[in-house]
Scaffold this active site. Sequence first.
Site, PDB file in Angstrom:
ATOM      1  N   ASP A   8       0.877  -1.183   0.000  1.00  0.00           N
ATOM      2  CA  ASP A   8       0.000   0.000   0.000  1.00  0.00           C
ATOM      3  C   ASP A   8       0.909   1.227   0.000  1.00  0.00           C
ATOM      4  O   ASP A   8       2.132   1.122  -0.206  1.00  0.00           O
ATOM      5  CB  ASP A   8      -1.013  -0.052   1.161  1.00  0.00           C
ATOM      6  CG  ASP A   8      -0.398   0.221   2.520  1.00  0.00           C
ATOM      7  OD1 ASP A   8       0.840   0.406   2.609  1.00  0.00           O
ATOM      8  OD2 ASP A   8      -1.146   0.238   3.514  1.00  0.00           O
ATOM      9  N   CYS A  65       3.255  -2.853   4.005  1.00  0.00           N
ATOM     10  CA  CYS A  65       2.379  -1.719   4.352  1.00  0.00           C
ATOM     11  C   CYS A  65       3.142  -0.885   5.372  1.00  0.00           C
ATOM     12  O   CYS A  65       4.366  -1.022   5.481  1.00  0.00           O
ATOM     13  CB  CYS A  65       1.015  -2.196   4.856  1.00  0.00           C
ATOM     14  SG  CYS A  65       1.031  -3.176   6.367  1.00  0.00           S
ATOM     15  N   THR A  67       3.119  -0.947   8.700  1.00  0.00           N
ATOM     16  CA  THR A  67       3.647  -1.763   9.802  1.00  0.00           C
ATOM     17  C   THR A  67       3.936  -3.209   9.419  1.00  0.00           C
ATOM     18  O   THR A  67       4.627  -3.923  10.147  1.00  0.00           O
ATOM     19  CB  THR A  67       2.616  -1.831  10.947  1.00  0.00           C
ATOM     20  OG1 THR A  67       1.407  -2.402  10.404  1.00  0.00           O
ATOM     21  CG2 THR A  67       2.313  -0.454  11.513  1.00  0.00           C
ATOM     22  N   HIS A  98      10.589 -22.916  10.750  1.00  0.00           N
ATOM     23  CA  HIS A  98       9.657 -23.570  11.672  1.00  0.00           C
ATOM     24  C   HIS A  98       8.184 -23.466  11.268  1.00  0.00           C
ATOM     25  O   HIS A  98       7.408 -24.354  11.602  1.00  0.00           O
ATOM     26  CB  HIS A  98       9.814 -22.985  13.084  1.00  0.00           C
ATOM     27  CG  HIS A  98      11.095 -23.410  13.749  1.00  0.00           C
ATOM     28  ND1 HIS A  98      11.394 -23.101  15.057  1.00  0.00           N
ATOM     29  CD2 HIS A  98      12.162 -24.114  13.274  1.00  0.00           C
ATOM     30  CE1 HIS A  98      12.578 -23.610  15.371  1.00  0.00           C
ATOM     31  NE2 HIS A  98      13.076 -24.208  14.303  1.00  0.00           N
ATOM     32  N   HIS A 133       8.374 -29.833  13.200  1.00  0.00           N
ATOM     33  CA  HIS A 133       7.642 -28.605  12.853  1.00  0.00           C
ATOM     34  C   HIS A 133       6.504 -28.872  11.874  1.00  0.00           C
ATOM     35  O   HIS A 133       5.542 -28.113  11.831  1.00  0.00           O
ATOM     36  CB  HIS A 133       8.605 -27.564  12.301  1.00  0.00           C
ATOM     37  CG  HIS A 133       9.693 -27.228  13.264  1.00  0.00           C
ATOM     38  ND1 HIS A 133       9.451 -26.583  14.452  1.00  0.00           N
ATOM     39  CD2 HIS A 133      11.022 -27.519  13.240  1.00  0.00           C
ATOM     40  CE1 HIS A 133      10.578 -26.465  15.118  1.00  0.00           C
ATOM     41  NE2 HIS A 133      11.550 -27.025  14.416  1.00  0.00           N
TER      42      HIS A 133
HETATM   43  C1  RB5 Z   1      -1.896   3.044   6.273  1.00  0.00           C
HETATM   44  O1  RB5 Z   1      -1.870   4.329   6.789  1.00  0.00           O
HETATM   45  C2  RB5 Z   1      -1.496   2.026   7.329  1.00  0.00           C
HETATM   46  O2  RB5 Z   1      -2.544   1.881   8.239  1.00  0.00           O
HETATM   47  C3  RB5 Z   1      -1.154   0.717   6.687  1.00  0.00           C
HETATM   48  O3  RB5 Z   1      -0.093   0.907   5.809  1.00  0.00           O
HETATM   49  C4  RB5 Z   1      -0.710  -0.413   7.599  1.00  0.00           C
HETATM   50  O4  RB5 Z   1       0.283   0.003   8.464  1.00  0.00           O
HETATM   51  C5  RB5 Z   1      -1.768  -1.156   8.270  1.00  0.00           C
HETATM   52  O5  RB5 Z   1      -1.528  -2.109   9.001  1.00  0.00           O
END
Ligand code: RB5
Length: 148
Positions: A8, A65, A67, A98, A133
Amino acid sequence: MKIAVGCDHGGLEHKNAIAAHLRERGFEVTDFGITENKSVDYPDIALPVAESVAAGEHDRGILVCGTGIGMSLAANKVKGIRAAACSEHFSAKYTRLHNDSNILCLGGRVIGIGTALELVDLFVDTAFEGGRHQKRVDKVMEIERTQA
Ligand code: RB5
């Protein structure tokens, strides 16, 4: 090995660097976007990448993304997917050894591009260890089967 990549707006630079790096290493890479810097909803990218890995069209997937967490939550809703959000080397290696994870999720706002490329290398170069595993992975997939 065929690899599907997607991101994203929180991971565009990372995804582009990862795609270029993997192609340079000789992997066949399919880019599921995004390709321009606009705001999108991460499940809209996670779904086609996860479906293509689950269908066997790609051997592994890489999703980025902000995070790595949203992508992993969405990808793990697709049957057959074991997606792992990782931000350090040990987890990226051991989720292959694993967990036999088939999608790596990274946070473009968590790690730099250099670290991301190292985690990607560990993820594509490490084989599943099997043995004890396998039974555990089978139990995870049994949860998926019985909850469906
Ligand atoms: C987008 O702002 C952010 O929420 C997305 O990239 C991601 O981190 C969601 O988990």
